[in-house]
Design a protein around this motif. Structure first.
Motif, mmCIF file in Angstrom:
data_model
loop_
_atom_site.group_PDB
_atom_site.id
_atom_site.type_symbol
_atom_site.label_atom_id
_atom_site.label_comp_id
_atom_site.label_asym_id
_atom_site.label_seq_id
_atom_site.Cartn_x
_atom_site.Cartn_y
_atom_site.Cartn_z
ATOM 1 N N LYS A 19 0.929 -1.092 -0.111
ATOM 2 C CA LYS A 19 -0.099 -0.037 0.151
ATOM 3 C C LYS A 19 1.075 1.450 -0.014
ATOM 4 C CE LYS A 19 -3.900 -1.914 2.744
ATOM 5 N NZ LYS A 19 -4.674 -1.495 4.093
ATOM 6 N N PRO A 20 0.505 2.173 -0.700
ATOM 7 C CA PRO A 20 1.302 3.463 -0.735
ATOM 8 C C PRO A 20 1.133 4.040 0.613
ATOM 9 C CG PRO A 20 -0.239 3.329 -2.768
ATOM 10 C CD PRO A 20 -0.570 2.195 -1.910
ATOM 11 N N ARG A 21 2.165 4.616 1.318
ATOM 12 C CA ARG A 21 2.260 5.419 2.319
ATOM 13 C C ARG A 21 2.087 6.792 2.505
ATOM 14 N NH1 ARG A 21 6.670 1.778 2.411
ATOM 15 N NH2 ARG A 21 7.911 3.429 2.317
ATOM 16 N N VAL A 22 1.118 7.322 3.233
ATOM 17 C CA VAL A 22 0.707 8.868 2.956
ATOM 18 C C VAL A 22 0.999 9.320 4.209
ATOM 19 C CG1 VAL A 22 -0.857 10.431 2.031
ATOM 20 C CG2 VAL A 22 -0.705 8.514 0.827
ATOM 21 N N LEU A 23 1.522 10.471 4.532
ATOM 22 C CA LEU A 23 1.774 11.178 5.741
ATOM 23 C C LEU A 23 0.761 12.636 5.362
ATOM 24 C CD1 LEU A 23 2.844 11.743 8.451
ATOM 25 C CD2 LEU A 23 4.630 12.996 7.254
ATOM 26 N N VAL A 24 -0.318 12.794 6.370
ATOM 27 C CA VAL A 24 -1.282 13.805 6.182
ATOM 28 C C VAL A 24 -0.691 14.857 7.452
ATOM 29 C CG1 VAL A 24 -3.721 14.578 6.287
ATOM 30 C CG2 VAL A 24 -3.080 12.546 5.195
ATOM 31 N N VAL A 25 -0.361 16.119 6.884
ATOM 32 C CA VAL A 25 -0.007 16.915 7.930
ATOM 33 C C VAL A 25 -0.972 18.061 7.827
ATOM 34 C CG1 VAL A 25 1.891 18.450 8.712
ATOM 35 C CG2 VAL A 25 2.433 16.351 7.480
ATOM 36 N N ASP A 26 -1.791 18.118 9.021
ATOM 37 C CA ASP A 26 -2.797 19.423 9.187
ATOM 38 C C ASP A 26 -3.007 19.309 10.673
ATOM 39 O OD1 ASP A 26 -5.123 21.041 8.905
ATOM 40 O OD2 ASP A 26 -5.167 20.319 6.902
ATOM 41 N N ASN A 33 -9.090 13.646 9.809
ATOM 42 C CA ASN A 33 -9.990 12.524 9.812
ATOM 43 C C ASN A 33 -10.636 12.254 8.426
ATOM 44 O OD1 ASN A 33 -9.411 12.083 12.401
ATOM 45 N ND2 ASN A 33 -10.971 13.119 13.113
ATOM 46 N N LEU A 34 -11.181 13.047 7.887
ATOM 47 C CA LEU A 34 -11.730 13.145 6.485
ATOM 48 C C LEU A 34 -10.755 12.563 5.414
ATOM 49 C CD1 LEU A 34 -13.914 13.372 4.445
ATOM 50 C CD2 LEU A 34 -13.191 15.791 3.920
ATOM 51 N N VAL A 35 -9.608 13.003 5.458
ATOM 52 C CA VAL A 35 -8.589 12.525 4.262
ATOM 53 C C VAL A 35 -8.066 11.306 4.766
ATOM 54 C CG1 VAL A 35 -6.291 13.008 3.390
ATOM 55 C CG2 VAL A 35 -7.818 14.997 3.660
ATOM 56 N N ARG A 36 -7.869 10.975 6.077
ATOM 57 C CA ARG A 36 -7.326 9.517 6.417
ATOM 58 C C ARG A 36 -8.153 8.572 6.174
ATOM 59 N NH1 ARG A 36 -7.497 9.090 12.450
ATOM 60 N NH2 ARG A 36 -5.876 10.795 12.181
ATOM 61 N N MET A 37 -9.721 8.664 6.420
ATOM 62 C CA MET A 37 -10.888 7.969 6.123
ATOM 63 C C MET A 37 -10.860 7.707 4.786
ATOM 64 S SD MET A 37 -14.671 7.768 7.421
ATOM 65 C CE MET A 37 -14.528 9.485 7.665
ATOM 66 N N ARG A 63 9.075 7.114 6.304
ATOM 67 C CA ARG A 63 9.498 7.024 5.048
ATOM 68 C C ARG A 63 8.062 6.806 4.085
ATOM 69 N NH1 ARG A 63 14.393 9.064 4.724
ATOM 70 N NH2 ARG A 63 15.881 7.854 5.886
ATOM 71 N N PRO A 64 7.378 7.984 4.168
ATOM 72 C CA PRO A 64 6.241 7.846 3.393
ATOM 73 C C PRO A 64 6.318 8.127 1.851
ATOM 74 C CG PRO A 64 6.261 10.109 4.375
ATOM 75 C CD PRO A 64 7.386 9.096 4.938
ATOM 76 N N ASP A 65 5.534 7.510 0.991
ATOM 77 C CA ASP A 65 5.551 7.797 -0.352
ATOM 78 C C ASP A 65 5.024 8.962 -0.690
ATOM 79 O OD1 ASP A 65 6.427 4.874 -0.793
ATOM 80 O OD2 ASP A 65 4.482 4.357 -0.229
ATOM 81 N N LEU A 66 4.432 9.719 -0.057
ATOM 82 C CA LEU A 66 3.817 10.917 -0.440
ATOM 83 C C LEU A 66 3.534 11.743 0.838
ATOM 84 C CD1 LEU A 66 2.294 12.627 -2.714
ATOM 85 C CD2 LEU A 66 0.324 11.483 -1.769
ATOM 86 N N VAL A 67 3.818 13.121 0.843
ATOM 87 C CA VAL A 67 3.075 14.016 2.067
ATOM 88 C C VAL A 67 2.101 14.741 1.594
ATOM 89 C CG1 VAL A 67 4.079 15.733 3.562
ATOM 90 C CG2 VAL A 67 5.641 13.814 2.975
ATOM 91 N N VAL A 68 0.928 14.869 2.327
ATOM 92 C CA VAL A 68 0.132 15.932 2.165
ATOM 93 C C VAL A 68 0.151 17.149 3.313
ATOM 94 C CG1 VAL A 68 -2.594 16.156 2.203
ATOM 95 C CG2 VAL A 68 -1.351 14.043 1.220
#
Length: 181
Positions: A19-26, A33-37, A63-68
């Motif tokens: 699974k692609p790993r995404v780090l959500v920073v907010d 919660n909306l983006v994570r879900m 080591r995420p594949d993408l940072v939001v």
């Protein structure tokens, strides 16, 4: 167009198993919660951070594949976080997701090293499509594994050079550790 069963759309075959790993920073809990879900529903593995400092630590650890990345954070703004990632040779793709919609902010986000800039309010479907597009481009730019390399998830073992990398980071292994791997 038909999809291959068990395969996530937009991912190449080598990456489809992980699974692609995404780090959500907010710092806005509702947005996180909306983006994570939504991302979990679409097959992403999600971590979160509520400040710029937490984001920098999480990138090094997870080591995420993408940072939001939101621009307006309590300690460091998102532009500075992105700049520090780039200065530290962290080539992780960054998508800004922010309420700041001025032309100058968009230009700044892309100039500091962002790969895309999305303003709030946003469409979840569009956001996921942008994530997949950025990840596709990032994977296309990755060096191809050597002809005699064994790959499992993010670990690459080059049998010719006896080098091992994980998520692109070289690992120092003893001869015994190398043989066991």
């Amino acid at each position: 167009m038909g999809e291959i069963p068990g395969r996530q759309p937009g991912l190449n075959t080598a990456a489809a198993s992980a699974k692609p790993r995404v780090l959500v920073v907010d710092d806005e809990t509702n947005i996180v919660n909306l983006v994570r879900m939504s991302l979990r529903f679409h097959g992403f593995d999600v971590e979160t951070a509520g400040s710029g400092g937490e984001a920098l630590a999480a990138v090094g650890r997870a080591r995420p594949d993408l940072v939001v990345l939101d621009v307006m954070l309590p300690d460091l703004d998102g532009f500075e976080v992105c700049q520090r990632l780039r200065d530290g040779d962290m080539d992780v793709p960054v998508i800004f997701l922010t309420a700041r919609h001025a032309h100058a902010d968009k230009v700044a986000g892309l100039t500091y090293g962002g790969d895309d800039y999305v303003t709030k309010p946003f469409s979840v479907d569009e956001l996921v499509a942008r994530f997949r597009a950025v990840l596709r481009r990032a994977r296309r730019n990755e060096p191809a594994p050597a002809a005699h390399a064994l790959t499992f998830a993010d670990v690459v073992l080059d049998e010719d050079t006896h080098e091992v990398t994980r998520a692109g980071v070289p690992l120092e292994l003893s001869p015994t550790e190398y043989k066991l791997l």
